[in-house]
Design a protein around this motif. Sequence first.
Motif: not given
Length: 450
Positions: A215-216, A243-244
Motif C-alpha cells: 500500500t501507499i 504484512g511487512g
Amino acid sequence: MKMGKFFGIIFFCGLLFPCREVLSGLSCAVSPRAMQNVLSDAILQNGLLQQHLQGLVLPNIMGDGGLLSSPTSITGLHLVKVRLPRLSVVLLPGIGVQLTVTAKLELSGNCLVGLLSDLIDILVDVNITANIKCTNFESSTVQVIIEDCLCVLGAIKIKLLSGLLSLSVNDIVLNKLTATLPGLLCPVVDIVINLVNIQLMGTLNAVIPVGTAGTIHYQLASLPFTSGLFLGLDLDGAVQQVGGSIIPHDSSPSALPPLLDKLLVLGLPQSFLTAVLSLLLQIPPQTFPCTPEAFSGARHLQEAITALVPSGCSVCRGSSALSIRITLAGKPLILLEENKATVRLSVMIQVFVKRLDGSILNLLLLKADLGLNARVSIAGGRLVLGLSLGSTSLSLESSDVGISNISSLKPHFSGLLVDTFLPLMNAALSIGIPLPNVLGIPLLKVEIQI
C-alpha cells in the motif's frame, strides 16, 4: 528550511496554473480557479450550504407601531430557498483562503399588522466574506478556523400576499434582519467549512493498494501554504509491503521549478519512486533450461559458454543439462535527469549443470548491472513505467570450471535478459503507481515533465 534541487516527475493537469515553488515528498499545488471549483462543488453544488441554512432559526420580528402605524408581528420566519448562490476564492499569501459567498435568501413567514393576518415573503441579498486559515497540524490533519467573517446585506424585497405593504413594515424588517442575520449566517459558514475540510482531507490522507504487493499511505506532511498564485499541499507517501515494514525514503523538502497555466501540479520525487519500485519489483528467482523453447538465443549462448569450458570437463558439455538461474541482487534505483528516467538494477546470473549424483556444478556466476530506460505515462490515475534495456555491465563472480574471460558472453546474456527477465519486470510494473485523488481534481489532459 533549506530546499535542495528537486529530482522528480512532475504532472501538469488542466489550465490556468501559475506556480513558483512547492515542497517535495509528494507535493501538489492548486490554482485559485481549481480551488474555487472544488469549494463550489463541495459547498454549493452538493447542497451543503442550503442544507445547513435550512435549519436557521430566525427570530420573530416585532414592531409596536407609532402614532400612525399599527403594531406589527412577523412570526415563523424560515428559509425557503437559497437563490443564485455564487462562490469566489482569493488566496491570501501566508494566511490562507478568502472565501466569498453571494446569494439571495428567500424567507417566508406569517405577518400580523394590526388585526390583519397575512403571509409575508422576503428576498434578501447577502454577501458573506470569510478568511479561512489552516492551523494546528497534527497527525497529518489540520484544523481550519475562520478569522474575520463579514456578512453584508444588500437589497431586501418584501411582499405580502394581500399586496398591502406599509413603509413601517419595510423599515421594521430591514432593521431587524440587518441586526440579526450576520450573527446567524457566519456560524453556519463555519460549520460548513469544517465539514468540507474533513471531506477534502480525506482525499489527501488516503491508503491506496498497490496491486497485491502493498500500500501507499498518502498524507499531508505539513501545513498547507499559500501565495497569491497557488495553494501548496506538501504530501508524503508511506510505502509499505503487505504484512511487512515501511520502505524508507527521503522526504526532505525541495523546490520545484516554475510551472505555469495549470490547475493542478503533482510532484513525485526520485526517492519516493525508488521506494515504490522496491515494492513492485519483487520477482522471485527464475530457473529455466538453456533451450530454444526457453529463449531465442539459447543455442548461441550455449555454444559460446561451451567454447570457454576446459576440454577436460565432460559433464559441462551435455546440452540438455545446462540450466540458468536469474536472481535480483539488491534494490532497484531510479535516476532522474532532465527529460530522462533510468532504472539501475543488478541481477545475479548462475549457469550450472546438475551432476548424476544431484550435486550442482557452477559453470558461471555472473553479476549484471543493468541500466534500464524508463518510459513514463499516466493511465487511469496511475503512473506507469515501462522498461527497456539500455546498458549491461557484466562481471564474473566465480566459476567452478576455471572460466576467466567472459567478454564474448555479454551480447548473449543481454539477449537472455531481454527475452526472459525484462518481460517479468514490465509485467510487475504494469499495475502502475496509484496517485491520490487530490481535492477530487481528476488527472485529465496530463503533461509529464522529468
